[in-house]
Write an enzyme that holds these catalytic residues in place. Structure first.
Site, PDB file in Angstrom:
ATOM      1  CD  GLU A   1     -10.581   4.869   1.274  1.00 51.42           C
ATOM      2  OE1 GLU A   1     -10.322   6.035   0.926  1.00 51.42           O
ATOM      3  OE2 GLU A   1     -10.030   3.873   0.774  1.00 51.42           O
TER       4      GLU A   1
ATOM      5  CB  SER B   1      -0.361  -8.334  -1.041  1.00 54.92           C
ATOM      6  OG  SER B   1      -1.167  -9.136  -0.194  1.00 54.92           O
TER       7      SER B   1
ATOM      8  CE  LYS C   1      -4.496  -1.520   1.386  1.00 54.90           C
ATOM      9  NZ  LYS C   1      -4.376  -2.928   1.857  1.00 54.90           N
TER      10      LYS C   1
HETATM   11  C1  PLP Z   1      -5.219  -3.942   1.660  1.00 53.94           C
HETATM   12  C2  PLP Z   1      -4.539  -5.225   1.363  1.00 53.94           C
HETATM   13  C3  PLP Z   1      -4.945  -6.066   0.300  1.00 53.94           C
HETATM   14  C4  PLP Z   1      -6.146  -5.789  -0.543  1.00 53.94           C
HETATM   15  O1  PLP Z   1      -6.101  -4.623  -1.285  1.00 53.94           O
HETATM   16  P1  PLP Z   1      -5.878  -4.648  -2.867  1.00 53.94           P
HETATM   17  O2  PLP Z   1      -6.181  -3.253  -3.272  1.00 53.94           O
HETATM   18  O3  PLP Z   1      -6.862  -5.645  -3.442  1.00 53.94           O
HETATM   19  O4  PLP Z   1      -4.495  -5.054  -3.116  1.00 53.94           O
HETATM   20  C5  PLP Z   1      -4.205  -7.220   0.045  1.00 53.94           C
HETATM   21  N1  PLP Z   1      -3.155  -7.553   0.806  1.00 53.94           N
HETATM   22  C6  PLP Z   1      -2.741  -6.791   1.842  1.00 53.94           C
HETATM   23  C7  PLP Z   1      -1.571  -7.238   2.633  1.00 53.94           C
HETATM   24  C8  PLP Z   1      -3.409  -5.614   2.160  1.00 53.94           C
HETATM   25  O5  PLP Z   1      -2.989  -4.858   3.203  1.00 53.94           O
END
Ligand code: PLP
Length: 392
Positions: free
Chosen positions: A112, A378, A90
């Protein structure tokens, strides 16, 4: 067909656009007119790339997971977004948007957040770059996500509870939009995923596209070719997936797989699997697939992972789904949990619950022994320890 970029009105096929109240036109138009010129300028790129390298810690490793590969009898590489500063992908977007806001002359940032991850990333970027930061968060989420609320406050952000409706993410979005209307001259709204009115889906996808840019360079170095056979990522709104897919969607030989949150199962009434359950609708300013009743009321989603607990999906992904360019899997809570424990045991990496949905595709699809399979990890699992402990 070009899957990567929307047309001049922000459409990916039939999805996208900018469905906004008239009072938001000036803000959104200002962005539409200026975003590409600013973010493609040399001055912007110099500052952004320097921060990505020296502050965020990029490039993140592309790690060959030997033990996991042995178990599934294929060649698995993990893109380690979990090693970024603040623990997930992010920050790539938050930093980019706050830098853009500064160049637009804004002094105040709003955002948000649901689980708090995007709020923390935005508050971090604002602390670093010296902008005021206000984060809207559902009252119920504030109670559920106390550690992230504390982080945001320590970083200097003001956290304002959204007390209407279900007191969760979609209500926080409504509060943020209201704020933006009232403070259009001073304020930029940092949206946290590839959702919202044009140009946000494209803007966020471009900031996250560093993920697939690096994958290409790293694969070239490791195996002598830029393209894997498969790329896999989880989809909430879809920003880490858009980043992972970006430089591959127009390369025919690369197969693309998205993992959605099935919750307790797509037919259970407690799910967030938007491509399975959604229909064409408008949510938060763009036309896409939305989980809604026949008369257009948004259905409350459910997922064990807060980051995937969203009743829509970005227009970029809705188009990949419609055109069958990507294959979508629905991964249930228990399947994601199992894979979180498996990765921890085999590789010594505790993944975020969201990322574990992408890992769970390994159980659903048979890959060949020589296939190169890249999975986006992610984020890291620190924020999910309470859930993991309950399921040990
Ligand atoms: C917020 C988040 C997501 C989901 O958000 P996307 O916009 O779909 O990527 C996925 N993995 C992690 C670790 C997150 O913090």
């Amino acid at each position: 067909m070009n899957y990567k970029n929307p047309d001049e009105h922000g459409y990916y096929g039939e999805f996208g656009g900018a469905f906004i109240p008239e009072m938001l036109y000036p803000n959104v138009e200002e962005l539409q007119k200026n975003y590409l010129e600013i973010i493609e300028s040399e001055d912007f790129q110099n500052e952004y790339q320097d921060l990505l390298k020296n502050y965020v810690g990029r490039a993140t490793p592309l790690y060959f997971a030997k033990n996991l590969s042995n178990k599934y009898n294929t060649q698995i590489y993990l893109k380690r977004e979990d090693l970024n500063h603040t623990g997930a992908h992010k920050i790539n977007n938050a930093l980019g948007q706050v830098l853009l806001a500064k160049r637009l002359g804004k002094t105040r940032i709003i955002a948000e957040t649901g689980a708090g991850q995007h709020g923390v990333a935005t508050a971090t970027a604002c602390a670093l770059l010296g902008l005021e930061c206000i984060v809207y968060m559902g009252e119920i989420d504030i109670q559920r996500q106390a550690p992230n609320v504390a982080r945001m406050k320590m970083l200097g952000a003001e956290v304002i509870p959204a007390t209407s409706g279900s007191k969760t993410l979609k209500d926080a979005v409504n509060e943020a939009l209201r704020d933006w209307i009232n403070n259009s001259v001073t304020t930029h709204y940092v949206i946290g995923s590839v959702v919202g009115p044009h140009p946000f889906p494209d803007l966020v996808a471009r900031f996250q596209s560093i993920i697939s840019k690096e994958i290409k360079e790293q694969l070239k170095e490791k195996i002598g070719r830029e393209n894997p056979d498969y790329v896999i990522a989880c989809v909430g709104g879809g920003s880490n997936a858009a980043g992972t897919f970006y430089h591959f969607v127009d390369e025919k030989e690369v197969k693309i797989i998205a993992a959605e949150a099935g919750g307790h199962g797509v037919d259970s009434g407690k799910s967030a699997a938007t491509t399975f359950l959604g229909t064409l609708g408008v949510l938060h300013g763009s036309k896409s697939l939305v989980m809604q009743t026949a008369d257009g009321q948004v259905i409350e989603p459910h997922s064990i992972s807060a980051g995937l607990d969203y009743p829509g999906i970005g227009p970029f992904h809705a188009n990949l789904f419609q055109e069958k360019r990507a294959e979508f899997f629905s991964i249930n809570d228990d399947e994601a949990l199992k894979c979180a424990f498996e990765l921890t045991k085999l590789e010594g990496i505790i993944p975020a619950l969201e990322s574990s949905h992408a890992l769970a595709v390994l159980d659903k699809k048979k890959f060949n022994e020589e296939d190169i399979v890249v999975i986006c990890l992610s984020g890291r699992g620190d924020k999910d320890m309470e859930t993991y402990l309950k399921n040990l």
